[in-house]
Design a protein around this motif. Sequence first.
Motif, mmCIF file in Angstrom:
data_model
loop_
_atom_site.group_PDB
_atom_site.id
_atom_site.type_symbol
_atom_site.label_atom_id
_atom_site.label_comp_id
_atom_site.label_asym_id
_atom_site.label_seq_id
_atom_site.Cartn_x
_atom_site.Cartn_y
_atom_site.Cartn_z
ATOM 1 N N LYS A 199 0.851 -1.202 0.000
ATOM 2 C CA LYS A 199 0.000 0.000 0.000
ATOM 3 C C LYS A 199 0.879 1.241 0.000
ATOM 4 N N VAL A 200 0.718 2.068 -1.016
ATOM 5 C CA VAL A 200 1.328 3.393 -1.040
ATOM 6 C C VAL A 200 0.194 4.392 -0.844
ATOM 7 N N VAL A 201 0.277 5.184 0.212
ATOM 8 C CA VAL A 201 -0.808 6.117 0.532
ATOM 9 C C VAL A 201 -0.813 7.261 -0.478
ATOM 10 N N THR A 202 -1.932 7.448 -1.147
ATOM 11 C CA THR A 202 -2.068 8.537 -2.115
ATOM 12 C C THR A 202 -3.162 9.521 -1.714
ATOM 13 N N ASN A 203 -3.902 9.183 -0.671
ATOM 14 C CA ASN A 203 -4.985 10.034 -0.201
ATOM 15 C C ASN A 203 -4.426 11.322 0.413
ATOM 16 N N GLU A 204 -4.904 12.473 -0.052
ATOM 17 C CA GLU A 204 -4.415 13.749 0.484
ATOM 18 C C GLU A 204 -5.135 14.078 1.784
ATOM 19 N N SER A 205 -4.352 14.406 2.800
ATOM 20 C CA SER A 205 -4.904 14.668 4.121
ATOM 21 C C SER A 205 -3.984 15.630 4.862
ATOM 22 N N LEU A 206 -4.548 16.395 5.778
ATOM 23 C CA LEU A 206 -3.803 17.413 6.530
ATOM 24 C C LEU A 206 -3.643 16.989 7.979
ATOM 25 N N TRP A 207 -2.408 17.047 8.469
ATOM 26 C CA TRP A 207 -2.080 16.751 9.874
ATOM 27 C C TRP A 207 -1.423 17.983 10.468
ATOM 28 N N TRP A 208 -1.839 18.358 11.647
ATOM 29 C CA TRP A 208 -1.146 19.456 12.330
ATOM 30 C C TRP A 208 -1.260 19.314 13.829
ATOM 31 N N VAL A 209 -0.310 19.923 14.529
ATOM 32 C CA VAL A 209 -0.314 19.916 15.994
ATOM 33 C C VAL A 209 -0.215 21.334 16.525
ATOM 34 N N VAL A 210 -0.526 22.295 15.677
ATOM 35 C CA VAL A 210 -0.562 23.712 16.063
ATOM 36 C C VAL A 210 -1.921 24.266 15.685
ATOM 37 N N PRO A 211 -2.343 25.363 16.305
ATOM 38 C CA PRO A 211 -3.624 25.967 15.936
ATOM 39 C C PRO A 211 -3.624 26.451 14.485
ATOM 40 N N ARG A 212 -4.806 26.562 13.915
ATOM 41 C CA ARG A 212 -4.929 27.003 12.525
ATOM 42 C C ARG A 212 -4.311 28.386 12.330
ATOM 43 N N GLY A 213 -4.420 29.220 13.343
ATOM 44 C CA GLY A 213 -3.863 30.563 13.237
ATOM 45 C C GLY A 213 -2.359 30.568 13.062
ATOM 46 N N VAL A 214 -1.670 29.632 13.716
ATOM 47 C CA VAL A 214 -0.220 29.529 13.565
ATOM 48 C C VAL A 214 0.125 29.100 12.143
ATOM 49 N N ALA A 215 -0.614 28.124 11.625
ATOM 50 C CA ALA A 215 -0.389 27.673 10.247
ATOM 51 C C ALA A 215 -0.630 28.817 9.266
ATOM 52 N N LYS A 216 -1.652 29.591 9.507
ATOM 53 C CA LYS A 216 -1.973 30.714 8.626
ATOM 54 C C LYS A 216 -0.895 31.788 8.675
ATOM 55 N N ASN A 217 -0.343 32.017 9.860
ATOM 56 C CA ASN A 217 0.622 33.100 10.044
ATOM 57 C C ASN A 217 2.025 32.761 9.569
ATOM 58 N N TYR A 218 2.409 31.470 9.651
ATOM 59 C CA TYR A 218 3.827 31.136 9.460
ATOM 60 C C TYR A 218 4.126 30.200 8.288
ATOM 61 N N ILE A 219 3.107 29.797 7.522
ATOM 62 C CA ILE A 219 3.367 29.020 6.310
ATOM 63 C C ILE A 219 3.304 29.951 5.115
ATOM 64 N N ALA A 220 4.434 30.087 4.439
ATOM 65 C CA ALA A 220 4.507 30.987 3.290
ATOM 66 C C ALA A 220 3.937 30.300 2.050
ATOM 67 N N GLY A 221 3.293 31.087 1.198
ATOM 68 C CA GLY A 221 2.826 30.552 -0.073
ATOM 69 C C GLY A 221 1.317 30.433 -0.136
#
Length: 406
Positions: free
Chosen positions: A330-352
């Motif tokens: 099995k090679v996983v091809t399903n797209e999924s999001l994992w995070w351990v920080v609040p959404r606001g941190v992801a919004k503030n510090y992920i460029a692009g």
Amino acid sequence: MTEKAKFVPLLFAGDINVYSMARAFHEAYGIKPYVYGKYPTGPCWGSTIMHYTPNRQADQQETFLQLVLDFAAAHKDESVLLLGCGDSYVRLISANKANFPENVVAPYIDLDLMDQLIHKEKFYQLCEKVGVDYPDTFVHKKEMPLDVELPFGGPFIIKPSNGIEYWEHPYATQKKVYKVETREEVTAVLGDIYGSGYSDSVIIQNFIPGDDTYMRVLTNYSDKNGKVKMMCLGHVLLEEHTPHGLGNHAVIITEHNETIEKQYKALLEELHYTGFSNFDIKYDSRDGKFKAFEINTRQGRSNYYVTGAGANLAEIVTRDRIFGEELEEKVVTNESLWWVVPRGVAKNYIAGEEYQKRIKALVKAGKVVNPLFYSADKKDLKGKLALYKSQLGHFVKYHKYLGKKK
């Protein structure tokens, strides 16, 4: 519990790695693993999806072995699936395989191979042999001059070859990984590392340009016959930036890259590797190659990105080593999001903007998970408040180490 499922998981560690594996067992089989960690803190303390027992000597040889022997004796009519969720525990399991009774199942490679792989200098030699790319590297030995001439320029990455020994010698400025700009800074860091009492080699590398979004993580499972049966590639969008947490993943989206997967499958099967493996990889835009930093001879602390994408790691190892089933590849091809920080941190510090759009779409589709938030875990009010406090603390940490939001 059915006759087929007469087993009990025994896990060692107390961080997000072991919590994620305990959650995977609970989701797959409705069982509560038994867990030993060092401290009465962290995500496992107070959890209702496991039986957690703190023991400050859990990572010491004598105590560790006695804990396993006593547990196996208390569950003599069941198979005990023994998993380590940190390097020191994994090494203890491998070193003691001959000392465990028959009902203990320890899905790990032998100690000689493990020592070759977790020692970064030896790992790069193996990469060289099978054609896996890695960064330009110089191996510094303690007996060498601190200002030895290097075959490449800066910026430089500095890290110990032997992570287990390194953390046994703490010092004031200690970091998991150092990034420095000048040759003089390299000399200073080497002096601090060796001055702590650390005696093994130190890896110095040419820094591969690019922010956190250039990183990848590859998690695999190889069955008892050394065949790779599961691979899941994660595109890292954000890492932690505290001194002790530098390089730990904070946000991952699963993706699929056949070239990478074929290359690392060949490496693992050449080694006749068994069990979980985890690679840290970075894309080098200068030559278009994906380059390996290291291997973990276990599942990584971010392992729930795999389970969350549909390949439950607890179920995979149980089917192979407890039930004796033949696993399909099995090679996983399903797209999924994992995070351990609040959404606001992801919004503030992920460029692009592209990454922000993908995050938004996955959240909207419900393809997102934070492994620490599990509705079946009925923690008390104190435990819930501690979790929310920890989450909010990420805003402070990222502001401190990365500055103001973008």
